[in-house]
Write a protein that holds these residues in place. Structure first.
Motif, PDB file in Angstrom:
ATOM      1  N   ASP A  58       0.737  -1.144   0.035  1.00  0.00           N
ATOM      2  CA  ASP A  58       0.031   0.105  -0.072  1.00  0.00           C
ATOM      3  C   ASP A  58       0.886   1.291  -0.141  1.00  0.00           C
ATOM      4  O   ASP A  58       0.387   2.321   0.254  1.00  0.00           O
ATOM      5  CB  ASP A  58      -0.982  -0.020   1.259  1.00  0.00           C
ATOM      6  CG  ASP A  58      -0.324   0.047   2.430  1.00  0.00           C
ATOM      7  OD1 ASP A  58       0.869  -0.015   2.393  1.00  0.00           O
ATOM      8  OD2 ASP A  58      -0.957   0.076   3.455  1.00  0.00           O
ATOM      9  N   SER A  59       1.810   1.008  -0.212  1.00  0.00           N
ATOM     10  CA  SER A  59       2.871   2.221  -0.226  1.00  0.00           C
ATOM     11  C   SER A  59       3.786   2.672  -1.477  1.00  0.00           C
ATOM     12  O   SER A  59       4.332   1.679  -2.243  1.00  0.00           O
ATOM     13  CB  SER A  59       4.081   1.907   0.543  1.00  0.00           C
ATOM     14  OG  SER A  59       5.319   3.081   0.347  1.00  0.00           O
ATOM     15  N   ALA A  60       3.167   3.853  -2.382  1.00  0.00           N
ATOM     16  CA  ALA A  60       3.657   4.298  -3.522  1.00  0.00           C
ATOM     17  C   ALA A  60       5.278   4.530  -3.243  1.00  0.00           C
ATOM     18  O   ALA A  60       5.968   4.423  -4.251  1.00  0.00           O
ATOM     19  CB  ALA A  60       2.932   5.463  -3.925  1.00  0.00           C
ATOM     20  N   GLU A  61       5.573   4.802  -2.198  1.00  0.00           N
ATOM     21  CA  GLU A  61       6.913   5.368  -1.700  1.00  0.00           C
ATOM     22  C   GLU A  61       7.709   3.971  -1.948  1.00  0.00           C
ATOM     23  O   GLU A  61       8.935   4.065  -2.438  1.00  0.00           O
ATOM     24  CB  GLU A  61       7.177   5.947  -0.564  1.00  0.00           C
ATOM     25  CG  GLU A  61       6.427   7.186  -0.009  1.00  0.00           C
ATOM     26  CD  GLU A  61       5.024   7.077   0.148  1.00  0.00           C
ATOM     27  OE1 GLU A  61       3.989   8.028   0.172  1.00  0.00           O
ATOM     28  OE2 GLU A  61       4.289   5.851   0.129  1.00  0.00           O
ATOM     29  N   ILE A  62       7.429   3.118  -1.478  1.00  0.00           N
ATOM     30  CA  ILE A  62       8.215   1.802  -1.536  1.00  0.00           C
ATOM     31  C   ILE A  62       8.111   0.921  -3.098  1.00  0.00           C
ATOM     32  O   ILE A  62       9.422   0.910  -3.651  1.00  0.00           O
ATOM     33  CB  ILE A  62       7.583   0.518  -0.583  1.00  0.00           C
ATOM     34  CG1 ILE A  62       7.670   1.124   0.907  1.00  0.00           C
ATOM     35  CG2 ILE A  62       8.216  -0.709  -0.905  1.00  0.00           C
ATOM     36  CD1 ILE A  62       9.195   1.333   1.290  1.00  0.00           C
ATOM     37  N   LYS A  63       7.125   1.310  -3.671  1.00  0.00           N
ATOM     38  CA  LYS A  63       7.050   0.638  -4.925  1.00  0.00           C
ATOM     39  C   LYS A  63       7.813   1.538  -6.012  1.00  0.00           C
ATOM     40  O   LYS A  63       8.470   1.240  -6.860  1.00  0.00           O
ATOM     41  CB  LYS A  63       5.557   0.824  -5.578  1.00  0.00           C
ATOM     42  CG  LYS A  63       4.396  -0.113  -5.138  1.00  0.00           C
ATOM     43  CD  LYS A  63       3.176   0.144  -5.440  1.00  0.00           C
ATOM     44  CE  LYS A  63       2.103  -0.720  -4.894  1.00  0.00           C
ATOM     45  NZ  LYS A  63       0.770  -0.682  -5.248  1.00  0.00           N
ATOM     46  N   SER A  64       8.011   3.018  -5.673  1.00  0.00           N
ATOM     47  CA  SER A  64       8.945   3.720  -6.729  1.00  0.00           C
ATOM     48  C   SER A  64      10.420   3.542  -6.449  1.00  0.00           C
ATOM     49  O   SER A  64      11.112   4.131  -7.298  1.00  0.00           O
ATOM     50  CB  SER A  64       8.263   5.058  -6.644  1.00  0.00           C
ATOM     51  OG  SER A  64       8.442   5.772  -5.578  1.00  0.00           O
ATOM     52  N   VAL A 102      11.503  11.311   0.750  1.00  0.00           N
ATOM     53  CA  VAL A 102      10.134  10.541   0.496  1.00  0.00           C
ATOM     54  C   VAL A 102       9.953   9.567   1.675  1.00  0.00           C
ATOM     55  O   VAL A 102       8.859   9.239   2.147  1.00  0.00           O
ATOM     56  CB  VAL A 102      10.097  10.397  -0.997  1.00  0.00           C
ATOM     57  CG1 VAL A 102       8.676   9.542  -1.252  1.00  0.00           C
ATOM     58  CG2 VAL A 102       9.890  11.807  -1.746  1.00  0.00           C
ATOM     59  N   ILE A 103      10.853   8.824   1.380  1.00  0.00           N
ATOM     60  CA  ILE A 103      10.704   7.128   2.130  1.00  0.00           C
ATOM     61  C   ILE A 103      10.673   7.752   3.805  1.00  0.00           C
ATOM     62  O   ILE A 103       9.950   7.091   4.579  1.00  0.00           O
ATOM     63  CB  ILE A 103      11.985   6.469   1.859  1.00  0.00           C
ATOM     64  CG1 ILE A 103      12.052   5.985   0.487  1.00  0.00           C
ATOM     65  CG2 ILE A 103      11.713   5.166   2.911  1.00  0.00           C
ATOM     66  CD1 ILE A 103      13.350   5.219   0.121  1.00  0.00           C
ATOM     67  N   GLN A 104      11.609   8.852   4.309  1.00  0.00           N
ATOM     68  CA  GLN A 104      11.349   9.009   5.447  1.00  0.00           C
ATOM     69  C   GLN A 104       9.972   9.852   6.182  1.00  0.00           C
ATOM     70  O   GLN A 104       9.432   9.132   6.981  1.00  0.00           O
ATOM     71  CB  GLN A 104      12.478  10.132   5.856  1.00  0.00           C
ATOM     72  CG  GLN A 104      12.751  10.694   7.205  1.00  0.00           C
ATOM     73  CD  GLN A 104      13.055   9.540   8.208  1.00  0.00           C
ATOM     74  OE1 GLN A 104      14.137   9.070   7.927  1.00  0.00           O
ATOM     75  NE2 GLN A 104      12.420   9.086   9.102  1.00  0.00           N
ATOM     76  N   GLU A 105       9.472  10.620   4.808  1.00  0.00           N
ATOM     77  CA  GLU A 105       8.234  11.127   5.331  1.00  0.00           C
ATOM     78  C   GLU A 105       7.135   9.747   5.412  1.00  0.00           C
ATOM     79  O   GLU A 105       6.064   9.681   6.459  1.00  0.00           O
ATOM     80  CB  GLU A 105       7.747  11.923   4.324  1.00  0.00           C
ATOM     81  CG  GLU A 105       8.196  13.025   4.435  1.00  0.00           C
ATOM     82  CD  GLU A 105       7.787  14.134   3.193  1.00  0.00           C
ATOM     83  OE1 GLU A 105       6.853  13.737   2.388  1.00  0.00           O
ATOM     84  OE2 GLU A 105       8.532  15.136   2.912  1.00  0.00           O
ATOM     85  N   TRP A 106       7.248   8.758   4.561  1.00  0.00           N
ATOM     86  CA  TRP A 106       6.375   7.652   4.635  1.00  0.00           C
ATOM     87  C   TRP A 106       6.600   6.784   6.001  1.00  0.00           C
ATOM     88  O   TRP A 106       5.784   6.574   6.759  1.00  0.00           O
ATOM     89  CB  TRP A 106       6.689   6.730   3.551  1.00  0.00           C
ATOM     90  CG  TRP A 106       5.841   5.414   3.580  1.00  0.00           C
ATOM     91  CD1 TRP A 106       4.763   5.143   3.447  1.00  0.00           C
ATOM     92  CD2 TRP A 106       6.110   4.149   4.014  1.00  0.00           C
ATOM     93  NE1 TRP A 106       4.207   3.977   3.604  1.00  0.00           N
ATOM     94  CE2 TRP A 106       5.360   3.174   4.046  1.00  0.00           C
ATOM     95  CE3 TRP A 106       7.470   3.516   4.291  1.00  0.00           C
ATOM     96  CZ2 TRP A 106       5.124   1.744   4.127  1.00  0.00           C
ATOM     97  CZ3 TRP A 106       7.637   2.180   4.485  1.00  0.00           C
ATOM     98  CH2 TRP A 106       6.395   1.385   4.502  1.00  0.00           C
TER      99      TRP A 106
END
Length: 193
Positions: free
Chosen positions: A164-170, A184-188
């Motif tokens: 459910d994470s666009a940050e991980i997928k990208s 971006v990953i830190q924000e997630w």
């Protein structure tokens, strides 16, 4: 890391190993096999924190994969075997797992594969998705050397659906500049915790 060692294996190949504290819970894959109900998102957060720390210290891991993620007694994930690819660059010794190596880094350069911060982000994405789905990258390919010539993605959309994470997928975007940044990953990570 408490030290390092070199030895010849039975085939006469030189092996380099790091000496670190003993973690009887093993690596992340063996830990999850024994503890399938473990908090997988926490493991991903721990891995990101370790990777973030290394990058802040201007160190590229260069070989992030499940066997280089150990689990402490309290279930915290810690990184090991980081920075070796850079240190051993001129020796011709390579130990990088192609399965977790970013596409742009798969060109063999005189016996050693390249490594980069962006490559670490790719590997982090692969490891994170593997932790969350129990599916390794390029799972349909048995021989890692075949990955060098493949154009198929590390994960299919079927594998990515439970994420459910666009940050991980990208993290798995082929062009390095289109991958998630550490910020971006830190924000997630901050939002999830």
């Amino acid at each position: 890391m408490q030290g390092w060692m070199m030895r010849l294996d039975d085939d006469g190949n030189l092996n380099v190993g790091l000496v670190s504290p003993w973690y009887p819970r093993g690596n992340v894959n063996s830990y999850l096999a024994e503890n399938p109900e473990a908090d997988r998102k926490k493991l991903v957060f721990d891995i990101f924190c370790g990777l973030n720390y290394l990058h802040d210290a201007k160190t590229v891991h260069g070989n992030l994969k499940p066997t280089n993620i150990l689990i402490k007694f309290d279930g915290t994930a810690v990184l090991c075997d980081y920075g070796l690819q850079t240190l051993l660059r001129d020796t011709g010794i390579t130990f990088q797992s192609i399965r977790y190596t970013a596409p742009e880094l798969r060109q063999n350069d005189g016996g050693a594969f390249q490594c980069s911060y962006e490559g670490d982000i790719w590997a982090f994405g692969c490891v994170s998705i593997e932790i969350m789905t129990d599916q390794r990258p390029y799972d349909t390919i048995d021989k890692e050397t075949e990955i060098l010539v493949t154009e198929i993605p590390a994960y299919t959309t079927d594998n990515l659906q439970p994420i459910d994470s666009a940050e991980i997928k990208s993290c798995l975007n082929a062009p390095p500049k289109e991958r998630s940044s550490r910020e971006v990953i830190q924000e997630w990570v901050d939002w999830q915790s």
